[in-house]
Scaffold this active site. Structure first.
Site, PDB file in Angstrom:
ATOM      1  CG  ASP A 139      -2.294   0.587   0.928  1.00  0.00           C
ATOM      2  OD1 ASP A 139      -2.657   0.653  -0.258  1.00  0.00           O
ATOM      3  OD2 ASP A 139      -2.997   0.981   1.871  1.00  0.00           O
TER       4      ASP A 139
ATOM      5  CG  ASP B 156      -7.929   0.685   2.471  1.00  0.00           C
ATOM      6  OD1 ASP B 156      -6.883   0.012   2.404  1.00  0.00           O
ATOM      7  OD2 ASP B 156      -8.101   1.739   1.831  1.00  0.00           O
TER       8      ASP B 156
END
Length: 389
Positions: free
Chosen positions: A232, A279
């Site tokens: 990420d 997420d």
């Protein structure tokens, strides 16, 4: 009956409906909706404990002899090798989408992806809606079709597998009604692409994904989270790939939160903020594992599965609080610096740190690392160990 679980289910629906008419501060909206999704999905994942017990050869005493003769469901978990490769595979997929949007017609790429998302979205909404309709009882559950079919094929074994194909058809009227409603909804989503319809798909993907997926062990979960932590950071801070794909891909890979209900005079669209499903789902897998570990520690029976069962949930609650703190930190930094943030940069340390500290404080670090939902490892247990479970 778990009142929090009922409130959580109701809140998801009310937030979805209410956000169309009342402007909810988007940070509050995001935190409330994501928390409710995680709480709901993780509790429904408790059904995996029953399936895993059946896969280990344990007998459900509530079933008849005929029902017990039915082959148990195959319970699969993430392997350590898969967890280590996941960031690489994810990077390849992400960069592939980036190249598709960069070098091909954006509308054509989105059209192809929209067909795909409409099809799998239909399945996700059906799987979510059917249990709700089944609660009404009556003909929705009493009218049931069960049939075993064998279909001969002449495909090579490496392509089609063994011949004949053995298919078990088992559905109720609730399943049929849910499928028809979901198919109609998917058709209109494909036509309109409205943010409200996008969120229905996104929420269903999160609920069913977390409910049905097992990381296997705490170690594997930690490997996956740490790998995606660096994934990420690299794709958000190191390149424009993640942000470009998120903004270009017109599909339910994100949940959208309105920042205004008044359409822009030029574009005719309202201003929206987004949160990628990854997420929610990736930390959700980890939180669901911790909840099942809590159930294991509390010796909650496998049969029958009761998602409303009351038992101590120290690991789940600590990790859920950690997730909320991590997400709130993400939002604060994003607003403060007016720049996109890799949410896993804050969520991974929060989830891993909170669960690890809980184990240290409770003196159960060894037990947490030893807990496993991998069938191969479970099969190696002695009869005395199985009795303890």
């Amino acid at each position: 009956m778990d009142s929090l679980l009922l409130v959580s289910n109701l809140s998801i629906f009310l937030l979805w409906v209410g956000s169309q008419f009342v402007l909810i501060p988007y940070v509050l909206h995001l935190l409330l909706l994501v928390t409710c999704i995680l709480y709901t999905a993780c509790h429904y994942s408790l059904v995996l404990r029953e399936e895993q017990a059946l896969s280990r050869g344990e007998i459900d005493p509530s079933k008849t002899k005929e029902e017990q003769e039915v082959p148990p469901p195959v319970s699969e978990t993430l392997r350590k090798e898969d967890a280590m490769q996941f960031p690489i595979i994810g990077s390849a997929s992400l960069f592939g989408l980036y190249c598709a949007f960069k070098f091909f017609d954006k509308d054509t790429v989105n059209l192809i992806l929209s067909v795909y998302f409409a099809l799998i979205g239909c399945g996700a909404v059906t799987a979510t809606l059917s249990p709700i309709l089944s609660l009404l009882g009556g003909p929705l559950t009493s009218l049931q079709v069960k049939k075993e079919m064998k279909i001969n094929h002449k495909l090579p074994k490496m392509i089609g597998g063994d011949s004949p194909w053995e298919l078990d058809i088992d559905f109720t009227l609730a399943d049929i009604v849910s499928f028809i409603a979901s198919a109609i909804f998917s058709f209109f989503y494909f036509q309109k692409k409205h943010w409200v319809m996008n969120n229905v798909f996104g929420i269903c993907f999160c609920l069913k994904g977390i409910e049905r997926f097992s990381l296997g062990t705490y170690k594997i979960g930690a490997i996956l989270l740490i790998g995606l932590f660096f994934y990420d950071i690299f794709w958000v801070f190191g390149t424009d790939v993640m942000v470009t794909v998120a903004k270009s891909l017109d599909g339910p890979i994100k949940i959208l939160f309105p920042r205004t209900l008044v359409p822009n005079a030029e574009t005719g669209k309202i201003e929206l903020s987004l949160l990628g499903l990854g997420d929610i789902v990736i930390p959700g897998f980890f939180l669901a594992l911790l909840l099942r570990f809590d159930a294991h520690n509390a010796k909650v029976p496998y049969f029958p599965t009761n998602v409303h069962a009351s038992f101590p949930k120290p690991y789940f609650h600590s990790a859920l609080v950690g997730y909320i703190v991590g997400m709130a930190t993400t939002m604060f930094v994003m607003i403060k610096f007016e720049a996109a943030q890799p949410a896993l940069l804050y969520l991974v340390p929060a989830c891993l740190g909170s669960s690890f500290m809980t184990a240290v404080v409770r003196g159960e670090l060894k037990d947490m690392f030893a807990y496993s939902e991998e069938i191969e490892e479970e099969n190696e247990k002695t009869p005395d160990d199985k009795k303890k479970d």
